[in-house]
Design an enzyme around this catalytic site. Structure first.
Site, PDB file in Angstrom:
ATOM      1  N   ASN A 217      40.217  37.061  37.511  1.00 43.29           N
ATOM      2  CA  ASN A 217      39.689  36.742  38.845  1.00 43.29           C
ATOM      3  C   ASN A 217      40.814  36.270  39.750  1.00 43.29           C
ATOM      4  O   ASN A 217      41.969  36.187  39.332  1.00 43.29           O
ATOM      5  CB  ASN A 217      38.561  35.710  38.742  1.00 43.29           C
ATOM      6  CG  ASN A 217      39.043  34.417  38.117  1.00 43.29           C
ATOM      7  OD1 ASN A 217      39.902  33.739  38.648  1.00 43.29           O
ATOM      8  ND2 ASN A 217      38.489  34.072  36.942  1.00 43.29           N
ATOM      9  N   PRO A 314      31.672  30.782  26.265  1.00 42.88           N
ATOM     10  CA  PRO A 314      31.134  29.418  26.153  1.00 42.88           C
ATOM     11  C   PRO A 314      31.450  28.632  27.413  1.00 42.88           C
ATOM     12  O   PRO A 314      32.454  28.909  28.081  1.00 42.88           O
ATOM     13  CB  PRO A 314      31.885  28.838  24.950  1.00 42.88           C
ATOM     14  CG  PRO A 314      33.129  29.658  24.836  1.00 42.88           C
ATOM     15  CD  PRO A 314      32.791  31.026  25.350  1.00 42.88           C
ATOM     16  N   ASP A 315      30.604  27.675  27.770  1.00 41.54           N
ATOM     17  CA  ASP A 315      30.916  26.779  28.889  1.00 41.54           C
ATOM     18  C   ASP A 315      31.794  25.650  28.346  1.00 41.54           C
ATOM     19  O   ASP A 315      31.303  24.732  27.682  1.00 41.54           O
ATOM     20  CB  ASP A 315      29.623  26.242  29.519  1.00 41.54           C
ATOM     21  CG  ASP A 315      29.917  25.578  30.850  1.00 41.54           C
ATOM     22  OD1 ASP A 315      30.886  24.785  30.918  1.00 41.54           O
ATOM     23  OD2 ASP A 315      29.207  25.869  31.829  1.00 41.54           O
ATOM     24  N   ILE A 316      33.076  25.754  28.607  1.00 42.72           N
ATOM     25  CA  ILE A 316      34.051  24.823  28.007  1.00 42.72           C
ATOM     26  C   ILE A 316      33.781  23.396  28.481  1.00 42.72           C
ATOM     27  O   ILE A 316      33.719  22.449  27.695  1.00 42.72           O
ATOM     28  CB  ILE A 316      35.499  25.224  28.398  1.00 42.72           C
ATOM     29  CG1 ILE A 316      35.759  26.679  28.034  1.00 42.72           C
ATOM     30  CG2 ILE A 316      36.500  24.295  27.755  1.00 42.72           C
ATOM     31  CD1 ILE A 316      37.082  27.240  28.552  1.00 42.72           C
ATOM     32  N   PHE A 336      34.576  21.532  38.644  1.00 40.63           N
ATOM     33  CA  PHE A 336      34.759  22.180  39.939  1.00 40.63           C
ATOM     34  C   PHE A 336      33.668  23.232  40.129  1.00 40.63           C
ATOM     35  O   PHE A 336      33.165  23.786  39.153  1.00 40.63           O
ATOM     36  CB  PHE A 336      36.133  22.862  40.013  1.00 40.63           C
ATOM     37  CG  PHE A 336      37.174  21.993  40.665  1.00 40.63           C
ATOM     38  CD1 PHE A 336      37.691  20.894  39.995  1.00 40.63           C
ATOM     39  CD2 PHE A 336      37.617  22.263  41.958  1.00 40.63           C
ATOM     40  CE1 PHE A 336      38.637  20.074  40.592  1.00 40.63           C
ATOM     41  CE2 PHE A 336      38.573  21.449  42.571  1.00 40.63           C
ATOM     42  CZ  PHE A 336      39.074  20.359  41.885  1.00 40.63           C
TER      43      PHE A 336
HETATM   44  O1  C5P Z   1      29.505  27.660  36.087  1.00 34.96           O
HETATM   45  P1  C5P Z   1      30.716  27.661  36.944  1.00 34.96           P
HETATM   46  O2  C5P Z   1      31.748  28.656  36.479  1.00 34.96           O
HETATM   47  O3  C5P Z   1      30.480  27.766  38.408  1.00 34.96           O
HETATM   48  O4  C5P Z   1      31.315  26.208  36.723  1.00 34.96           O
HETATM   49  C1  C5P Z   1      32.545  25.818  37.193  1.00 34.96           C
HETATM   50  C2  C5P Z   1      33.082  24.643  36.389  1.00 34.96           C
HETATM   51  O5  C5P Z   1      32.852  24.816  34.991  1.00 34.96           O
HETATM   52  C3  C5P Z   1      34.569  24.510  36.520  1.00 34.96           C
HETATM   53  O6  C5P Z   1      34.902  23.150  36.358  1.00 34.96           O
HETATM   54  C4  C5P Z   1      35.090  25.376  35.367  1.00 34.96           C
HETATM   55  O7  C5P Z   1      36.381  24.973  34.985  1.00 34.96           O
HETATM   56  C5  C5P Z   1      34.049  25.106  34.288  1.00 34.96           C
HETATM   57  N1  C5P Z   1      33.754  26.236  33.393  1.00 34.96           N
HETATM   58  C6  C5P Z   1      34.015  26.145  32.051  1.00 34.96           C
HETATM   59  N2  C5P Z   1      33.694  27.183  31.203  1.00 34.96           N
HETATM   60  C7  C5P Z   1      33.089  28.293  31.683  1.00 34.96           C
HETATM   61  C8  C5P Z   1      32.802  28.398  33.043  1.00 34.96           C
HETATM   62  C9  C5P Z   1      33.147  27.364  33.888  1.00 34.96           C
HETATM   63  O8  C5P Z   1      34.562  25.143  31.636  1.00 34.96           O
HETATM   64  N3  C5P Z   1      32.795  29.265  30.849  1.00 34.96           N
END
Ligand code: C5P
Length: 411
Positions: A217, A314-316, A336
């Site tokens: 991106n 995964p959502d880190i 963020f």
């Molecule tokens: O869900 P979204 O991508 O909008 O969320 C943004 C926030 O979540 C940012 O702080 C980003 O670093 C974190 N994030 C993450 N893992 C993901 C997607 C987003 O840690 N897979």
């Protein structure tokens, strides 16, 4: 940027080939908004002329304690008193081995050492940038002097390593002008995050499709890198986990480069165990190709296009925030959100979904790749706007806002 606006720096030069870098430093300090008064020793004048330093600083240079000219607007023939009283800091660059040995003993037989001795200790800090041959730097006498000068309250900067003017290679080079400027700016920064270990993620991720293609991106990483720098300026130990970007590492910051979201997750999971603050500024890809093919997907001339399928990453941040809650708040997490509209509503919802105390919203298309940005901070109490400014200015404000919210800072 006017990082040193309103600051008056006395720039002292003692003898050494690194005097040529002092000319660049003088320019850089002035460009950053400081006024600069140069003071040189006899030895320094063998390496660079007072004329050069006067032209760059826009002020007459002082080289002798017997100089009877008006100094700092006073006619008392005491430049060592007058010049030091108006300084916000004395920066000696280069500080030679001999000059440091002299300072250590409180000797004062030239204007620069006399001025350092005569400065009010509680008002005028002394910053020394050592420069010498590697054997001189490594000598126990020099190391002893550095330790004692630090104990006496001076800030002795580290040295660079590499080729030396004498033809040898090793430690002892004076830091470059840009590095010295950073150290002076950092010196004046409020130490709101002293004692904290801050982990920052920045940049995009790269999800490989095959060995030569991938999904990424437009995140430039600039905001995350600015946050890492601002946290270091504020006194924290900082580790930056960066996706594929070509930005230089902020001085003093530890950096780990990663590529994919899974890669980033593994690294952040591990590093977050030692951190006290985690700022998740990375633009992590939401999906990755279900399979990475080992060989390049070839066009076969039939007009047939490949079909790609994806799996969710995964959502880190949510994972680390959940672990942090289980550890009862030992790690403060900041997320963020890059949105295109309805920033407040989306940021509030995202804060709840991620389970973080603070979420920072910004408008994605307005910030990607830019040097400035505007932020909306959303926490339990409500929202705070940080109006459009450079990313570094915003990062510094954000660091202050985070410091105020840390458990130890709460009444
Ligand atoms: O869900 P979204 O991508 O909008 O969320 C943004 C926030 O979540 C940012 O702080 C980003 O670093 C974190 N994030 C993450 N893992 C993901 C997607 C987003 O840690 N897979």
């Amino acid at each position: 940027m006017n990082d040193l606006a309103g600051k008056h720096i006395v720039l002292g030069l003692s003898g050494g080939i690194a005097c040529y870098k002092a000319a660049e430093l003088c320019r850089a300090l002035i460009k950053a908004g400081a006024s600069v008064q140069v003071v040189m020793t006899d030895a320094a004048e063998h390496f660079i002329t007072a004329v050069t330093m006067q032209a760059l600083s826009g002020r007459p240079v002082f080289t002798s304690q017997w100089d009877a000219r008006t100094s700092a607007g006073v006619d008392n023939n005491m430049p060592h008193i007058n010049l030091s009283r108006e300084a916000d800091a004395i920066v000696v660059a280069p500080a030679s081995a001999d000059f440091m040995a002299k300072l250590l003993h409180g000797r004062a037989d030239d204007l620069l050492s006399l001025m350092c001795l005569a400065r009010p200790l509680d008002k005028v800090p002394l910053i020394l940038a050592p420069a010498m041959n590697r054997e001189m730097w490594a000598h126990p006498a020099t190391q002893r002097n550095v330790a004692q000068l630090r104990a006496d309250g001076a800030t002795v900067l580290d040295v660079g390593a590499g080729d030396q003017a004498c033809g040898e290679t090793g430690d002892g080079r004076m830091l470059e002008a840009e590095e010295l400027l950073y150290e002076v700016v950092r010196f004046f920064a409020p130490k709101a995050l002293a004692g904290q270990h801050v982990l920052v993620s920045a940049g995009p991720t790269f999800e490989a499709i095959d060995p030569v293609r991938g999904l990424t991106n437009l995140s430039s990483g600039k905001m995350g890198f600015a946050i890492a720098r601002a946290a270091h300026e504020a006194g924290a130990q900082v580790t930056l986990v960066a996706g594929p970007v070509s930005l230089p590492t902020p001085r003093g910051v530890g950096r780990v480069n990663v590529k994919s979201a899974l890669n980033m997750q593994k690294t952040l999971d591990l590093l977050s165990q030692q951190a006290t603050v985690f700022i998740s500024a990375a633009a992590v890809a939401d999906w990755r190709p279900a399979q990475m093919t080992e060989q390049k997907i070839k066009k076969d001339g039939s007009g047939q296009v490949p079909t790609l399928s994806f799996v969710e990453n995964p959502d880190i941040l949510a994972g680390i925030a959940a672990t942090a809650r289980a550890r009862s708040g030992a790690l403060y997490c900041v997320g963020f959100a890059a949105e295109s509209h309805d920033l407040l509503t989306h940021a509030q919802a995202k804060r709840a979904r991620k389970g973080v105390p603070l979420l920072v919203g910004n408008i994605g298309p307005d910030t990607f790749g830019q040097d400035d940005n505007a932020l909306l901070l959303v926490d339990e109490q409500g929202s705070t706007e940080l109006p459009r400014a450079s990313k570094l200015q915003l990062a510094r404000q954000l660091v202050g806002e985070i410091a105020r919210r840390l458990p130890a800072a709460r009444p």
